[in-house]
Design a protein around this motif. Structure first.
Motif, short mmCIF file in Angstrom:
data_model
loop_
_atom_site.label_atom_id
_atom_site.label_comp_id
_atom_site.label_asym_id
_atom_site.label_seq_id
_atom_site.Cartn_x
_atom_site.Cartn_y
_atom_site.Cartn_z
N ASP A 16 0.86 -1.18 0.00
CA ASP A 16 0.00 0.00 0.00
C ASP A 16 0.89 1.24 0.00
N PHE A 17 1.11 1.84 -1.17
CA PHE A 17 2.02 2.97 -1.28
C PHE A 17 1.49 4.24 -0.61
N GLY A 18 0.23 4.24 -0.19
CA GLY A 18 -0.30 5.36 0.58
C GLY A 18 0.12 5.32 2.04
N ASN A 19 0.72 4.22 2.45
CA ASN A 19 1.21 4.04 3.81
C ASN A 19 2.74 4.11 3.76
N PHE A 20 3.31 5.16 4.32
CA PHE A 20 4.76 5.34 4.24
C PHE A 20 5.27 6.15 5.42
N ARG A 21 6.58 6.16 5.58
CA ARG A 21 7.25 6.96 6.61
C ARG A 21 8.38 7.73 5.95
N VAL A 22 8.50 9.03 6.29
CA VAL A 22 9.57 9.88 5.77
C VAL A 22 10.33 10.44 6.97
N PHE A 23 11.66 10.30 6.94
CA PHE A 23 12.51 10.85 7.98
C PHE A 23 13.46 11.86 7.35
N HIS A 24 13.57 13.04 7.95
CA HIS A 24 14.46 14.10 7.46
C HIS A 24 15.27 14.63 8.63
N GLU A 25 16.58 14.80 8.40
CA GLU A 25 17.45 15.39 9.43
C GLU A 25 18.40 16.38 8.78
N SER A 26 18.46 17.60 9.32
CA SER A 26 19.39 18.63 8.87
C SER A 26 20.28 19.01 10.05
N THR A 27 21.59 19.07 9.81
CA THR A 27 22.52 19.41 10.88
C THR A 27 23.58 20.37 10.39
N PHE A 28 24.13 21.13 11.32
CA PHE A 28 25.30 21.98 11.10
C PHE A 28 26.35 21.53 12.10
N GLU A 29 27.53 21.18 11.58
CA GLU A 29 28.60 20.64 12.41
C GLU A 29 29.82 21.56 12.34
N MET A 30 30.37 21.88 13.52
CA MET A 30 31.54 22.76 13.56
C MET A 30 32.53 22.25 14.59
N PRO A 31 33.83 22.45 14.35
CA PRO A 31 34.85 21.98 15.30
C PRO A 31 34.84 22.80 16.59
N ILE A 32 35.24 22.15 17.67
CA ILE A 32 35.37 22.81 18.97
C ILE A 32 36.86 22.88 19.29
N GLY A 33 37.37 24.05 19.58
CA GLY A 33 38.78 24.20 19.93
C GLY A 33 39.68 24.13 18.72
N THR A 34 40.97 23.87 18.97
CA THR A 34 41.96 23.86 17.90
C THR A 34 42.19 22.47 17.31
N GLY A 35 41.79 21.42 17.99
CA GLY A 35 41.99 20.06 17.48
C GLY A 35 40.89 19.65 16.52
N ASP A 36 41.09 18.46 15.93
CA ASP A 36 40.10 17.93 14.98
C ASP A 36 39.24 16.83 15.60
N ASN A 37 39.38 16.56 16.89
CA ASN A 37 38.68 15.43 17.50
C ASN A 37 37.26 15.74 17.94
N TRP A 38 37.01 16.93 18.46
CA TRP A 38 35.69 17.26 18.99
C TRP A 38 34.93 18.20 18.05
N ASN A 39 33.67 17.89 17.84
CA ASN A 39 32.78 18.72 17.02
C ASN A 39 31.47 18.95 17.76
N LEU A 40 30.85 20.08 17.48
CA LEU A 40 29.53 20.40 17.99
C LEU A 40 28.56 20.34 16.82
N GLN A 41 27.45 19.65 17.02
CA GLN A 41 26.46 19.49 15.95
C GLN A 41 25.12 20.02 16.44
N LEU A 42 24.54 20.92 15.69
CA LEU A 42 23.21 21.48 15.96
C LEU A 42 22.28 21.05 14.84
N GLY A 43 21.04 20.70 15.17
CA GLY A 43 20.16 20.29 14.09
C GLY A 43 18.74 20.05 14.52
#
Length: 72
Positions: A16-43
């Motif tokens: 039944d193609f009238g029965n469906f689920r749609v999932f959407h996610e939008s995020t913005f990711e930015m580094p924290i501090g001077t290293g490359d290990n930690w990131n902050l993600q908002l979304g």
């Protein structure tokens, strides 16, 4: 600086193609501090179900903040 990510997934019921689920996610990711290990993600995420049982809403929206650790 930062990265934008978008994910959209649609899962239909093949009988039944009238029965469906749609999932959407939008995020913005930015580094924290001077290293490359930690990131902050908002979304936000939207979860839409075309058919629900009872008084459940068809669309759920969530806003979030995540701390991400890169193991490399």
């Amino acid at each position: 600086m930062g990265e934008l990510h978008n994910i959209i997934t649609c899962n239909p019921v093949f009988e039944d193609f009238g029965n469906f689920r749609v999932f959407h996610e939008s995020t913005f990711e930015m580094p924290i501090g001077t290293g490359d290990n930690w990131n902050l993600q908002l979304g936000f995420a939207n979860d839409y179900t075309s058919r629900t049982n009872g008084d459940l809403k068809k669309m759920d929206t969530a806003y979030f903040t995540r701390f991400l650790l890169d193991w490399d």
